[in-house]
Design an enzyme around this catalytic site. Sequence first.
Site, mmCIF file in Angstrom:
data_model
loop_
_atom_site.group_PDB
_atom_site.id
_atom_site.type_symbol
_atom_site.label_atom_id
_atom_site.label_comp_id
_atom_site.label_asym_id
_atom_site.label_seq_id
_atom_site.Cartn_x
_atom_site.Cartn_y
_atom_site.Cartn_z
ATOM 1 N N TYR A 1 0.836 -1.211 0.000
ATOM 2 C CA TYR A 1 0.000 0.000 0.000
ATOM 3 C C TYR A 1 0.875 1.267 0.000
ATOM 4 O O TYR A 1 0.607 2.223 -0.729
ATOM 5 C CB TYR A 1 -0.880 -0.064 1.246
ATOM 6 C CG TYR A 1 -1.994 0.950 1.351
ATOM 7 C CD1 TYR A 1 -3.161 0.824 0.606
ATOM 8 C CD2 TYR A 1 -1.894 2.015 2.250
ATOM 9 C CE1 TYR A 1 -4.199 1.738 0.741
ATOM 10 C CE2 TYR A 1 -2.931 2.925 2.392
ATOM 11 C CZ TYR A 1 -4.078 2.786 1.643
ATOM 12 O OH TYR A 1 -5.110 3.690 1.781
ATOM 13 N N LYS B 1 0.853 4.021 -2.950
ATOM 14 C CA LYS B 1 0.454 5.409 -2.683
ATOM 15 C C LYS B 1 1.627 6.378 -2.914
ATOM 16 O O LYS B 1 1.418 7.507 -3.356
ATOM 17 C CB LYS B 1 -0.111 5.552 -1.267
ATOM 18 C CG LYS B 1 -1.409 4.753 -1.026
ATOM 19 C CD LYS B 1 -2.567 5.235 -1.888
ATOM 20 C CE LYS B 1 -3.890 4.614 -1.452
ATOM 21 N NZ LYS B 1 -5.028 5.048 -2.285
HETATM 22 N N1 LIG Z 1 -10.102 4.968 5.217
HETATM 23 C C1 LIG Z 1 -8.881 5.437 5.448
HETATM 24 O O1 LIG Z 1 -8.452 5.575 6.590
HETATM 25 C C2 LIG Z 1 -7.989 5.825 4.295
HETATM 26 C C3 LIG Z 1 -6.741 6.375 4.605
HETATM 27 C C4 LIG Z 1 -5.893 6.745 3.579
HETATM 28 C C5 LIG Z 1 -6.284 6.579 2.266
HETATM 29 N N2 LIG Z 1 -7.493 6.024 1.989
HETATM 30 C C6 LIG Z 1 -7.836 5.856 0.566
HETATM 31 O O2 LIG Z 1 -9.098 6.448 0.295
HETATM 32 C C7 LIG Z 1 -9.728 5.732 -0.770
HETATM 33 C C8 LIG Z 1 -11.121 5.305 -0.333
HETATM 34 O O3 LIG Z 1 -11.017 4.489 0.818
HETATM 35 P P1 LIG Z 1 -12.255 4.102 1.759
HETATM 36 O O4 LIG Z 1 -11.778 4.127 3.137
HETATM 37 O O5 LIG Z 1 -13.463 4.857 1.361
HETATM 38 O O6 LIG Z 1 -12.406 2.548 1.337
HETATM 39 P P2 LIG Z 1 -13.695 1.647 1.091
HETATM 40 O O7 LIG Z 1 -13.192 0.255 1.064
HETATM 41 O O8 LIG Z 1 -14.784 2.011 2.045
HETATM 42 O O9 LIG Z 1 -14.157 2.096 -0.386
HETATM 43 C C9 LIG Z 1 -13.389 1.805 -1.531
HETATM 44 C C10 LIG Z 1 -14.315 1.705 -2.730
HETATM 45 O O10 LIG Z 1 -13.498 1.372 -3.874
HETATM 46 C C11 LIG Z 1 -14.168 0.340 -4.607
HETATM 47 N N3 LIG Z 1 -13.201 -0.450 -5.374
HETATM 48 C C12 LIG Z 1 -12.314 -1.368 -4.928
HETATM 49 N N4 LIG Z 1 -11.652 -1.933 -5.947
HETATM 50 C C13 LIG Z 1 -12.138 -1.351 -7.087
HETATM 51 C C14 LIG Z 1 -11.868 -1.534 -8.465
HETATM 52 N N5 LIG Z 1 -10.975 -2.428 -8.906
HETATM 53 N N6 LIG Z 1 -12.551 -0.769 -9.360
HETATM 54 C C15 LIG Z 1 -13.479 0.135 -8.929
HETATM 55 N N7 LIG Z 1 -13.783 0.325 -7.639
HETATM 56 C C16 LIG Z 1 -13.125 -0.411 -6.727
HETATM 57 C C17 LIG Z 1 -14.879 -0.495 -3.557
HETATM 58 O O11 LIG Z 1 -15.930 -1.263 -4.117
HETATM 59 C C18 LIG Z 1 -15.365 0.580 -2.583
HETATM 60 O O12 LIG Z 1 -16.638 1.066 -2.934
HETATM 61 C C19 LIG Z 1 -8.796 4.557 -1.095
HETATM 62 O O13 LIG Z 1 -7.963 4.899 -2.181
HETATM 63 C C20 LIG Z 1 -7.978 4.415 0.164
HETATM 64 O O14 LIG Z 1 -6.729 3.811 -0.096
HETATM 65 C C21 LIG Z 1 -8.359 5.631 2.970
#
Ligand SMILES: NC(=O)c1ccc[n+]([C@@H]2O[C@H](COP(=O)([O-])OP(=O)(O)OC[C@H]3O[C@@H](n4cnc5c(N)ncnc54)[C@H](O)[C@@H]3O)[C@@H](O)[C@H]2O)c1
Length: 258
Positions: free
Chosen positions: A167, A171
């Site tokens: 990851y 990123k």
């Molecule tokens: N939640 C956190 O603490 C956090 C921290 C840093 C970064 N992020 C980043 O923020 C973004 C959203 O994260 P989140 O927490 O909402 O996660 P989440 O798992 O709740 O949502 C992710 C969404 O992406 C979709 N997805 C996964 N693989 C896919 C694909 N191949 N094609 C299309 N859609 C796909 C999933 O179906 C889901 O709806 C991500 O890039 C994650 O890495 C999240």
Amino acid sequence: MSTEVMCEKQADKFKLKDQVALVTGSGRGIGRSIAESLMAAGAKVVISDINEETCKKTASELKEMGGETLSVVCDVTNSESIEKMVEKIMSEWGRIDVLVNNAGITRDNLYMRMSEQDWQAVIDTNLSSAFKVTKPVIKVMSKQRSGRIINIASTTGVHGNFGQVNYAAAKAGLIGFTKTVALEYASRNITSNAVAPGFIDTDMTRALGEENVNKILERIPLKRMGCPEDIANAVLFFAGPGSYVTGQVLEVNGGLYT
Ligand SMILES: NC(=O)c1ccc[n+]([C@@H]2O[C@H](COP(=O)([O-])OP(=O)(O)OC[C@H]3O[C@@H](n4cnc5c(N)ncnc54)[C@H](O)[C@@H]3O)[C@@H](O)[C@H]2O)c1
């Protein structure tokens, strides 16, 4: 200050009327919140996700709130699926003004225990996806001579994190991608920035379990998890008033820098 006040949407302060915004992975979590905020700021939003059920549900719920939405099931690791999505957006709405590369997954494990499969899945979904999705979209933006690209990175990509070598690499790569696109496309009036969330309350982090969540909370100077709206507010800045800002990474992490 109450959480409600802290998590307030800033959308009405940014006017994106008649603009078209595409948010990948917007069926739930941070992506959904970003889509809601862009919609509240006046944009027409494309709800796009690999999960058909959440994709359609979110699009119809946002429509009920009074916005214009288009639901397109798309796997961001698959170029054919992406081409079809862009064709559909262009035939329905004829332009793309804002692209948010948000779709992402985690497959955590310590480096020595991590399988090549889990390494590759995370690189494909979190990094190569941005390369694949941005390509057809930036062609559209280049013709328009305007566009805003916002990539959702992570503090892990800036500082590293135990158990997240895949990851972190994905990123960090996304940040390099963001900065290079910023340089190559500035002459076409396209900006490219990244938002790097810290620890945000979504299904992704809920999967870590209460004990781990509490340990992380102790390390956050602002003493709370972020909410999806915190990330949406940062995205709105890059999509709206931040027209002279490009190549930046904005960490939205409650002060958690290690
Ligand atoms: N939640 C956190 O603490 C956090 C921290 C840093 C970064 N992020 C980043 O923020 C973004 C959203 O994260 P989140 O927490 O909402 O996660 P989440 O798992 O709740 O949502 C992710 C969404 O992406 C979709 N997805 C996964 N693989 C896919 C694909 N191949 N094609 C299309 N859609 C796909 C999933 O179906 C889901 O709806 C991500 O890039 C994650 O890495 C999240």
